[in-house]
Design a protein around this motif. Structure first.
Motif, PDB file in Angstrom:
ATOM      1  N   LYS A 119       0.848  -1.185   0.000  1.00  0.00           N
ATOM      2  CA  LYS A 119       0.000   0.000   0.000  1.00  0.00           C
ATOM      3  C   LYS A 119       0.892   1.247   0.000  1.00  0.00           C
ATOM      4  CE  LYS A 119      -3.819   2.180   2.532  1.00  0.00           C
ATOM      5  NZ  LYS A 119      -3.251   3.526   2.548  1.00  0.00           N
ATOM      6  N   GLY A 120       0.579   2.166  -0.901  1.00  0.00           N
ATOM      7  CA  GLY A 120       1.401   3.368  -1.016  1.00  0.00           C
ATOM      8  C   GLY A 120       2.361   3.317  -2.182  1.00  0.00           C
ATOM      9  N   VAL A 121       2.315   2.210  -2.957  1.00  0.00           N
ATOM     10  CA  VAL A 121       3.140   2.082  -4.164  1.00  0.00           C
ATOM     11  C   VAL A 121       2.195   2.077  -5.368  1.00  0.00           C
ATOM     12  CG1 VAL A 121       4.829   0.688  -5.404  1.00  0.00           C
ATOM     13  CG2 VAL A 121       4.812   0.701  -2.896  1.00  0.00           C
ATOM     14  N   GLN A 122       2.447   2.934  -6.336  1.00  0.00           N
ATOM     15  CA  GLN A 122       1.519   3.022  -7.467  1.00  0.00           C
ATOM     16  C   GLN A 122       2.149   3.740  -8.649  1.00  0.00           C
ATOM     17  OE1 GLN A 122      -1.347   6.185  -5.555  1.00  0.00           O
ATOM     18  NE2 GLN A 122      -1.269   6.507  -7.771  1.00  0.00           N
ATOM     19  N   LEU A 130      -5.398   8.326  -9.859  1.00  0.00           N
ATOM     20  CA  LEU A 130      -5.507   9.633  -9.209  1.00  0.00           C
ATOM     21  C   LEU A 130      -6.196   9.504  -7.859  1.00  0.00           C
ATOM     22  CD1 LEU A 130      -5.230  12.751  -9.347  1.00  0.00           C
ATOM     23  CD2 LEU A 130      -7.503  12.773 -10.387  1.00  0.00           C
ATOM     24  N   GLU A 131      -7.286   8.749  -7.812  1.00  0.00           N
ATOM     25  CA  GLU A 131      -7.997   8.547  -6.549  1.00  0.00           C
ATOM     26  C   GLU A 131      -7.103   7.843  -5.531  1.00  0.00           C
ATOM     27  OE1 GLU A 131     -12.685   8.161  -7.573  1.00  0.00           O
ATOM     28  OE2 GLU A 131     -11.453   6.434  -8.126  1.00  0.00           O
ATOM     29  N   MET A 132      -6.336   6.864  -6.021  1.00  0.00           N
ATOM     30  CA  MET A 132      -5.432   6.136  -5.130  1.00  0.00           C
ATOM     31  C   MET A 132      -4.340   7.063  -4.596  1.00  0.00           C
ATOM     32  SD  MET A 132      -3.170   2.737  -6.025  1.00  0.00           S
ATOM     33  CE  MET A 132      -4.545   2.075  -6.966  1.00  0.00           C
ATOM     34  N   MET A 133      -3.847   7.953  -5.466  1.00  0.00           N
ATOM     35  CA  MET A 133      -2.795   8.872  -5.036  1.00  0.00           C
ATOM     36  C   MET A 133      -3.320   9.852  -3.992  1.00  0.00           C
ATOM     37  SD  MET A 133      -0.197  10.991  -7.477  1.00  0.00           S
ATOM     38  CE  MET A 133       0.999  12.144  -6.788  1.00  0.00           C
TER      39      MET A 133
END
Length: 444
Positions: A119-122, A130-133
């Motif tokens: 989690k936190g890698v993308q 964008l939503e994940m960031m």
């Protein structure tokens, strides 16, 4: 009336849909698992930075699609049966088609690093990224961006807009030096650092380190350095989004293999945009072109073929543009990192080190072959016409005022550029006055 189904609502798929509607009364369905409506993917960074809202990035009002009889379907296709001309969605729903357009875009690359699924890698490609960031960067103290390309520098700028310190790991010895010549690359190195990005050149990711909760707590480089961080942006390029086609009859390589008409090996199945790979590349162009404007051109070309007028994809002269923080970049024709033995080369840089121009030309004929410009704007139509006409580097320099596209009252650089060229090349070229008659002729 044929049913034309388009998988993907990016620039290629939507351009194809719009132009099919202009040319025919065929039934059109556009399928997307990303968003309900088409939006400008290049504007994602501005949503994060607070300059725009999502609704501002939609070029067309929501009523546009019904008015133009373009049906929109939200869903994810997991199987394509080309024998039965049938699509199967996740969940089992099916949809028949008469002609199929695959415009499925790309997915961010991952190269098997330990910890890349934490989690936190993308990466950053679509709206869900964008939503994940948004979620992954809340209340973090530091971010690491991996990869020295255009998305990497955009992500760094996004993070800095929220006062998040950024360490930028670039494997190469200089930023984007597989595309840019040495001087331009060094200019961008300086500019990145001036914006308080900790740029680490010749630094390669080895491992992403997780914490006890499955999140990121740092990275380790190949040199053994450990860097504490709570977010890792992987911006090491993209690959065609074709995994769902691997069990189909459609022939794949890295992308979906197509001919000059954008047709696959299967009748009535076509591909366009980032996911398409040309069996025979067009001139010096790469077989996969992951550029916004080429996707638009493919969509428009393909619409003619879908409506009965078979048309080959002819993209014309290469060009591209980007922005590195405050420095705008344009390129026309071919400017390789190293000039060919058959090419002449000229480079001018303004004293403050933020504006430059590079010209390449064929030594034998002196015909212009490529242009890089940073920090000021040049007219696309000017170079398109000059390439068509086979103009020499001498002609281009003498008429450079006609190509200037900066706003009125901006500082101009043509005299300084020509003076340096004359001094270095033993020529006595003279700058022509700007001519609106010639400028209007560029677009006539």
């Amino acid at each position: 009336m044929e049913h034309i189904v388009i998988i993907g609502n990016g620039i290629s798929g939507i351009t194809a849909a719009r132009h099919v509607r202009k040319l025919s009364d065929h039934k059109i369905t556009v399928i997307s698992a990303e968003t309900d409506h088409f939006f400008s993917r290049t504007a994602l960074m501005y949503i994060y930075m607070g300059h725009m809202k999502y609704e501002h990035t939609k070029p067309y009002e929501d009523w546009f699609w019904e008015k133009n009889r373009i049906e929109l379907k939200r869903g994810y296709v997991e199987r394509v049966n080309t024998n039965a001309k049938l699509l199967t969605f996740v969940g089992g729903e099916t949809m028949p088609y008469d002609k199929l357009v695959l415009a499925t875009g790309s997915t961010p690359n991952k190269f098997g690093w330990p910890g890349q699924e934490l989690k936190g890698v993308q990466g950053l490609y679509g709206y869900q990224d964008l939503e994940m960031m948004e979620a992954n960067t809340k209340n973090i103290q530091r971010a690491v961006v991996v990869g020295g390309g255009l998305i990497g520098i955009e992500m760094a700028e996004m993070l800095l807009s929220r006062n998040i310190p950024v360490i930028f790991l670039v494997r190469e010895n200089s930023f984007w030096n597989n595309v840019l010549p040495k001087e331009e690359s060094e200019m961008i190195n300086r500019h990145i650092r001036e914006h308080h990005v900790d740029l680490r050149l010749a630094a390669e990711l080895d491992e992403i380190i997780g914490d006890e909760n499955g999140g990121v707590k740092g990275v380790r480089t190949k040199a053994g350095e450990e860097i504490a961080c709570q977010f890792v942006g992987l911006t090491v390029g993209v690959s065609p989004n074709v995994n769902f086609l691997k069990d189909s009859e459609i022939e794949l390589n890295r992308g979906i293999l197509v001919d000059e008409f954008l047709q696959t090996n299967i009748a009535d199945v076509y591909a366009a945009g980032d996911c398409a790979e040309f069996r025979k590349p067009n001139g010096e162009r790469r077989p996969i072109e992951q550029v916004w404007y080429t996707g638009r051109m493919m969509g428009e070309t393909l619409a003619r073929t879908l409506c009965g007028k078979q048309t080959a994809y002819q993209p014309g002269h290469w060009f591209n543009s980007a922005k590195f923080f405050d420095i705008e970049y344009q390129t026309y024709g071919w400017v390789w990192p190293q000039a060919k033995d058959t090419e002449g080369d000229f480079y001018w840089e303004e004293a403050r080190g933020k504006i430059c121009l590079r010209l390449r030309w064929d030594k034998a004929s002196r015909k212009l072959t490529g242009v890089n410009n940073f920090g000021f704007r040049l007219r696309h139509h000017a170079f398109d016409k000059w390439f068509d006409e086979g103009r020499t580097v001498d002609y281009v320099l003498e008429h450079l005022r006609d190509a200037n596209f900066d706003p009125e009252l901006y500082r101009t650089h043509e005299a300084a550029i020509l003076e340096q060229f004359n001094r270095e090349n033993g020529t006595s070229l003279r700058l022509k006055k700007k001519s609106w008659k010639r400028i209007l002729d560029f677009v006539s």
